[in-house]
Design a protein around this motif. Structure first.
Motif, PDB file in Angstrom:
ATOM      1  N   LEU A   9       0.790  -1.117  -0.008  1.00  0.00           N
ATOM      2  CA  LEU A   9      -0.017   0.026   0.215  1.00  0.00           C
ATOM      3  C   LEU A   9       0.871   1.165   0.079  1.00  0.00           C
ATOM      4  CD1 LEU A   9      -2.665  -1.147   2.455  1.00  0.00           C
ATOM      5  CD2 LEU A   9      -2.611  -1.440   0.301  1.00  0.00           C
ATOM      6  N   TRP A 141      -2.344  -8.243   0.205  1.00  0.00           N
ATOM      7  CA  TRP A 141      -2.192  -6.750   0.759  1.00  0.00           C
ATOM      8  C   TRP A 141      -1.046  -6.934   2.070  1.00  0.00           C
ATOM      9  CZ3 TRP A 141      -3.921  -2.803  -1.883  1.00  0.00           C
ATOM     10  CH2 TRP A 141      -5.200  -2.927  -2.462  1.00  0.00           C
ATOM     11  N   ALA A 143       0.588  -4.068   4.734  1.00  0.00           N
ATOM     12  CA  ALA A 143       0.461  -2.941   5.143  1.00  0.00           C
ATOM     13  C   ALA A 143       1.083  -2.653   6.789  1.00  0.00           C
ATOM     14  CB  ALA A 143      -0.958  -2.531   5.124  1.00  0.00           C
TER      15      ALA A 143
END
Length: 341
Positions: A9, A141, A143
């Motif tokens: 991200l 993802w 992060a």
């Protein structure tokens, strides 16, 4: 199941406060402890027989069965917002799904193609694809505010309603640390917004790059003539939009013999010191030498839509003579053409 790709991200997709410290849990959960979970259950208030109870409605506790997380299950991070990067687009949130509504079909076509390009560039596998629907394989993802690697699968489809054309992204499957989990409303809302922002950020980048290419083409065919402003003073007229010309002047003016000292785009002013070039310069460009005296000059640019006016004043603020401007026109035109080649 194999991960198709891993997305880290960026600042375009998620905003993490640099002042935050500690692990992912500290960024997701309240700073204080969870002692409130040990609070005794409420009891019925016992009043004397003749007492008449009075209650403030401001503090009345709503009645009913309410479902939701408590303690460590509560995510205190601010909700993700859709970046407004597509002109004229309206965002709709419904049951965790994010839909961008646009007025024209060709605009949705461009956003759709942007999503396809991004999926291909990120090597995201596709499970199903039609002209109006895309179902991705697992996307990972990573992060700072998550303590495990997250996986998500998305469904992207086109919609049409009320004369508007829509582009919808919906999270359909979820896993944490490699384990498939139910899709919660919080995760659906958060990671739908993140994926949508990646698409809109890429769309915005493509638009700006296309605008830069068009601006470069405009510079190549720039035409410079003489004209006059509303007060009748002579000015140079460049057939180029203000923003395009402004970005080119830092390279054109030094090639003409000017040294830039100050620039203010909002006011459209450039202060520069002029030193007459040598004979070799004039011979190379094939233009007769200008009689502009060495010194400090201020160029004032005016936005005329698809054209830009250039007013030149000397160090005292007095406009230079018309003949001197006329001498500058062919020099300006030749330099701009040479730099565009």
């Amino acid at each position: 199941m194999k991960f198709s790709h891993q997305l880290v991200l960026s600042s375009l997709a998620v905003f993490v406060l640099s002042a935050c410290s500690g692990g992912a849990n500290q960024r997701r959960q309240a700073k204080d402890d969870f002692a409130y979970l040990n609070t005794p259950a409420l009891k019925e208030l016992n009043l004397p027989q003749d007492a008449e109870p009075q209650f403030y409605p401001n503090y009345r506790i709503p009645q009913g069965e309410f479902a939701g997380g408590i303690g460590r299950e509560v995510d205190i991070r601010p909700p993700q917002q859709i970046l407004e990067l597509i002109p004229g687009a309206r965002t709709e949130h419904k049951q965790g799904e994010t839909t961008l509504w646009l007025l024209r079909e060709d605009e949705v076509d461009k956003v759709w193609q942007t999503a396809l390009d991004m999926i291909e560039e990120q090597n995201i596998a596709i499970r199903q694809q039609t002209s109006t629907l895309i179902e991705t394989d697992w996307v990972s993802w990573v992060a700072e505010d998550e303590d495990v690697e997250l996986g998500a699968r998305y469904q992207i489809d086109r919609a049409f309603a009320g004369g508007r054309h829509g582009f919808r992204i919906s999270l359909v499957d979820w896993r944490e640390g490699g384990k498939v989990m139910p899709v919660t409303a919080t995760n659906k809302e958060r990671y739908n917004a993140l994926m949508t922002n990646l698409v809109t950020a890429r769309y915005d980048l493509d638009l700006r790059e296309e605008a830069a290419r068009k601006a470069e083409q405009l510079v190549k065919s720039i035409q410079v003539t003489m004209g006059s402003d509303r007060s009748g003073f002579p000015v140079i007229i460049a057939r180029s939009p203000y923003n395009v010309l402004w970005n080119r002047l830092p390279s054109i003016l030094p090639a003409m013999g000017f040294t830039l000292e100050e620039r203010n785009q909002s006011q459209g002013t450039i202060k520069a010191k002029y030193a007459a070039p040598g004979d070799e310069f004039w011979h190379d460009i094939g233009v007769k030498p200008s009689n502009l005296a060495p010194g400090t000059y201020t160029l004032l640019l005016g936005d005329l839509g698809n054209r830009t006016s250039i007013n030149v004043t000397d160090s005292t603020g007095k406009p230079v003579e018309k003949q001197l401007l006329e001498d500058m026109v062919p020099v300006f035109a030749v330099i701009a053409e040479k730099q565009a080649q």
